[in-house]
Design a protein around this motif. Sequence first.
Motif, PDB file in Angstrom:
ATOM      1  N   MET A  42       9.270  11.411   7.046  1.00  0.00           N
ATOM      2  CA  MET A  42       7.973  11.580   6.416  1.00  0.00           C
ATOM      3  C   MET A  42       7.282  12.800   7.029  1.00  0.00           C
ATOM      4  N   ALA A  43       6.964  13.767   6.174  1.00  0.00           N
ATOM      5  CA  ALA A  43       6.385  15.025   6.639  1.00  0.00           C
ATOM      6  C   ALA A  43       4.909  15.153   6.313  1.00  0.00           C
ATOM      7  N   TRP A  44       4.414  14.294   5.415  1.00  0.00           N
ATOM      8  CA  TRP A  44       3.001  14.399   5.024  1.00  0.00           C
ATOM      9  C   TRP A  44       2.574  13.103   4.367  1.00  0.00           C
ATOM     10  N   PHE A  45       1.307  12.727   4.618  1.00  0.00           N
ATOM     11  CA  PHE A  45       0.688  11.607   3.932  1.00  0.00           C
ATOM     12  C   PHE A  45      -0.726  12.020   3.540  1.00  0.00           C
ATOM     13  N   GLY A  46      -1.161  11.594   2.367  1.00  0.00           N
ATOM     14  CA  GLY A  46      -2.522  11.867   1.935  1.00  0.00           C
ATOM     15  C   GLY A  46      -3.044  10.736   1.083  1.00  0.00           C
ATOM     16  N   SER A  47      -4.352  10.547   1.068  1.00  0.00           N
ATOM     17  CA  SER A  47      -4.938   9.501   0.230  1.00  0.00           C
ATOM     18  C   SER A  47      -6.360   9.882  -0.164  1.00  0.00           C
ATOM     19  N   ARG A  48      -6.823   9.265  -1.233  1.00  0.00           N
ATOM     20  CA  ARG A  48      -8.183   9.464  -1.728  1.00  0.00           C
ATOM     21  C   ARG A  48      -8.729   8.112  -2.160  1.00  0.00           C
ATOM     22  N   THR A  49     -10.036   7.981  -2.170  1.00  0.00           N
ATOM     23  CA  THR A  49     -10.644   6.721  -2.565  1.00  0.00           C
ATOM     24  C   THR A  49     -12.029   6.961  -3.135  1.00  0.00           C
ATOM     25  N   ALA A  55     -10.356   4.836   2.624  1.00  0.00           N
ATOM     26  CA  ALA A  55      -9.129   5.378   2.034  1.00  0.00           C
ATOM     27  C   ALA A  55      -7.914   4.609   2.543  1.00  0.00           C
ATOM     28  N   PRO A  56      -6.939   4.330   1.691  1.00  0.00           N
ATOM     29  CA  PRO A  56      -5.731   3.626   2.145  1.00  0.00           C
ATOM     30  C   PRO A  56      -4.952   4.475   3.140  1.00  0.00           C
ATOM     31  N   ASP A  57      -4.263   3.803   4.056  1.00  0.00           N
ATOM     32  CA  ASP A  57      -3.367   4.523   4.961  1.00  0.00           C
ATOM     33  C   ASP A  57      -1.930   4.320   4.507  1.00  0.00           C
ATOM     34  N   ALA A  58      -0.990   4.857   5.272  1.00  0.00           N
ATOM     35  CA  ALA A  58       0.414   4.815   4.862  1.00  0.00           C
ATOM     36  C   ALA A  58       0.990   3.412   4.870  1.00  0.00           C
ATOM     37  N   GLY A  59       0.251   2.449   5.475  1.00  0.00           N
ATOM     38  CA  GLY A  59       0.713   1.068   5.516  1.00  0.00           C
ATOM     39  C   GLY A  59      -0.025   0.138   4.587  1.00  0.00           C
ATOM     40  N   THR A  60      -0.861   0.680   3.692  1.00  0.00           N
ATOM     41  CA  THR A  60      -1.580  -0.145   2.713  1.00  0.00           C
ATOM     42  C   THR A  60      -0.671  -0.455   1.532  1.00  0.00           C
ATOM     43  N   LEU A 229       7.551  -6.470  -6.676  1.00  0.00           N
ATOM     44  CA  LEU A 229       7.298  -6.087  -5.293  1.00  0.00           C
ATOM     45  C   LEU A 229       5.985  -5.350  -5.043  1.00  0.00           C
ATOM     46  N   TRP A 230       5.504  -5.542  -3.821  1.00  0.00           N
ATOM     47  CA  TRP A 230       4.425  -4.770  -3.221  1.00  0.00           C
ATOM     48  C   TRP A 230       5.030  -3.931  -2.105  1.00  0.00           C
ATOM     49  N   SER A 231       4.562  -2.698  -1.950  1.00  0.00           N
ATOM     50  CA  SER A 231       5.090  -1.859  -0.876  1.00  0.00           C
ATOM     51  C   SER A 231       4.056  -0.825  -0.478  1.00  0.00           C
ATOM     52  N   THR A 232       4.431   0.034   0.430  1.00  0.00           N
ATOM     53  CA  THR A 232       3.535   1.045   0.988  1.00  0.00           C
ATOM     54  C   THR A 232       4.160   2.423   0.875  1.00  0.00           C
ATOM     55  N   VAL A 233       3.356   3.442   1.069  1.00  0.00           N
ATOM     56  CA  VAL A 233       3.890   4.804   1.075  1.00  0.00           C
ATOM     57  C   VAL A 233       4.939   4.953   2.169  1.00  0.00           C
ATOM     58  N   GLU A 234       4.654   4.437   3.354  1.00  0.00           N
ATOM     59  CA  GLU A 234       5.602   4.602   4.457  1.00  0.00           C
ATOM     60  C   GLU A 234       6.929   3.915   4.165  1.00  0.00           C
ATOM     61  N   ASP A 235       6.897   2.678   3.679  1.00  0.00           N
ATOM     62  CA  ASP A 235       8.139   1.973   3.364  1.00  0.00           C
ATOM     63  C   ASP A 235       8.907   2.672   2.248  1.00  0.00           C
ATOM     64  N   LEU A 236       8.205   3.113   1.219  1.00  0.00           N
ATOM     65  CA  LEU A 236       8.892   3.748   0.097  1.00  0.00           C
ATOM     66  C   LEU A 236       9.445   5.117   0.488  1.00  0.00           C
ATOM     67  N   CYS A 237       8.798   5.804   1.403  1.00  0.00           N
ATOM     68  CA  CYS A 237       9.378   7.052   1.909  1.00  0.00           C
ATOM     69  C   CYS A 237      10.686   6.770   2.646  1.00  0.00           C
ATOM     70  N   ARG A 238      10.698   5.700   3.406  1.00  0.00           N
ATOM     71  CA  ARG A 238      11.932   5.320   4.103  1.00  0.00           C
ATOM     72  C   ARG A 238      13.015   4.928   3.090  1.00  0.00           C
ATOM     73  N   PHE A 239      12.625   4.215   2.046  1.00  0.00           N
ATOM     74  CA  PHE A 239      13.580   3.826   1.002  1.00  0.00           C
ATOM     75  C   PHE A 239      14.089   5.055   0.260  1.00  0.00           C
TER      76      PHE A 239
END
Length: 460
Positions: A42-49, A55-60, A229-239
């Motif tokens: 994972m090289a970048w994460f961003g969020s808006r709300t 704002a959600p984080d990579a584990g939301t 399923l429910w998932s997160t940005v971090e998990d889906l980046c790993r997937f």
Amino acid sequence: MTSSFEALLPSTERALTHRIAVAQSEGRSPSFAAGLVREGTMAWFGSRTCVDGHAPDAGTQFRIGSITKVFTAVLVLRLRDEGLLGLDDPLEKHLKGTGVGEVTIAQLLGHTSGLAAETPSPWWERTPGTTRPELADVLGERPAVHPSGRLFHYSNPGYTLLGSLVEALRGVSWEEALRTEILEPLRLGRTTVSPVAPYAGGWAVHPWADVMMPEPSEDLGIMAPAGQLWSTVEDLCRFAAFLAEGDDRVLCRASVEEMRVPSAPPAAGDGEWGYGLGLQVWRSGGRTLIGHTGSLPGFVAGLWVSVEDGLAAVALANATSGPLTSAVAADLVRIVAEAEPRIPAPWRPLPEAEVDKELLALTGPWYWGTYAYGLRIGAGRSVTLEPLRGVGRRATFRALPEGGWIGLDGYYQGETLRVVRRPDGSVSHLDLGSFVFTREPYEQGDAVPGGVDEAGWRGL
């Protein structure tokens, strides 16, 4: 994949942030989260709300809808790799009494089974799974709308059948198989069947006014393998990193690559879209993206991998008809690919142990009739045969233990290339699916089908 960030250039990060800010604003989504993977990290994460400071984080968690189908497909491919089923097996061989048992497992995976796109009424995504407790309730009285194997027709009930197939052969629930065979090995601890805080709520945004209402979040019951399923940005980046490279603990590289091969031409109007074995294939902006999109009431999601660029992106939003997360994820890949193109690995000669003088003697020009081809060798005794000029059939071949090679791509995928020798042991020609490649074009005495004119080459 690790969760430590591999820094991008500040200008690239700003371009990525700008893209998701526009998506959240113009798409009118309560929140939006996205991530970028480069070379498995994972090289970048961003969020808006819309709510300051929340704002959600990579584990939301967000709901990911039909991206769930990729997980189900991986479970089925694992069964194939273990020898418990064949992709060409009819469903009835392993799952009795469905009434559609003549369709094959491959057809279900690639949406060529001919089954209906949806269940009978009511709308399954906004009603509890208890509304349709049995497969017969999911399939209805008219489960097939097309002949099987003829064309691509997306089918949610088809993936319900695949989930039930997994349960029948594993003897455990789809959820349990998913957890032990994929989620735990890949460390996807925030990917779950039911939401686990922190998670985003799903919203419907009014199409003509800036107001919204909550969407229901139903347990889909036996429809879960199609979109639960429910998932997160971090998990889906790993997937996504797994989908790029494979992982022998879950599914080997060759089987993951097999998932990317389109199983049928796209439907009319779908343009550059195709579908493999549980993976969508999209030709966008000159690059091939593999992955999947997803939606359920209150949520939209997109995951795309560009294997050639070493990049992947995930985009998640919590609005029913919100931002086009599929396009956003593709744009994130494009932005980084153009701003920071992949740096190729240094060229290195083959390891000494892989240098084979007999194989080396086969390199260079070969002729199929008068068409000139070149043969070069690669790692692991692989070879590539490619036209030296003009348009022709290029293919890479993997060495077989018993000798010869098997085609991996293009026209010659699955075809066998072998060396044919004369009685004295010298090389006569190459045989590729009955095509003869000789060292000279139509040389007298060569094994050219139909023979060579005795007068040989001549002028006008």
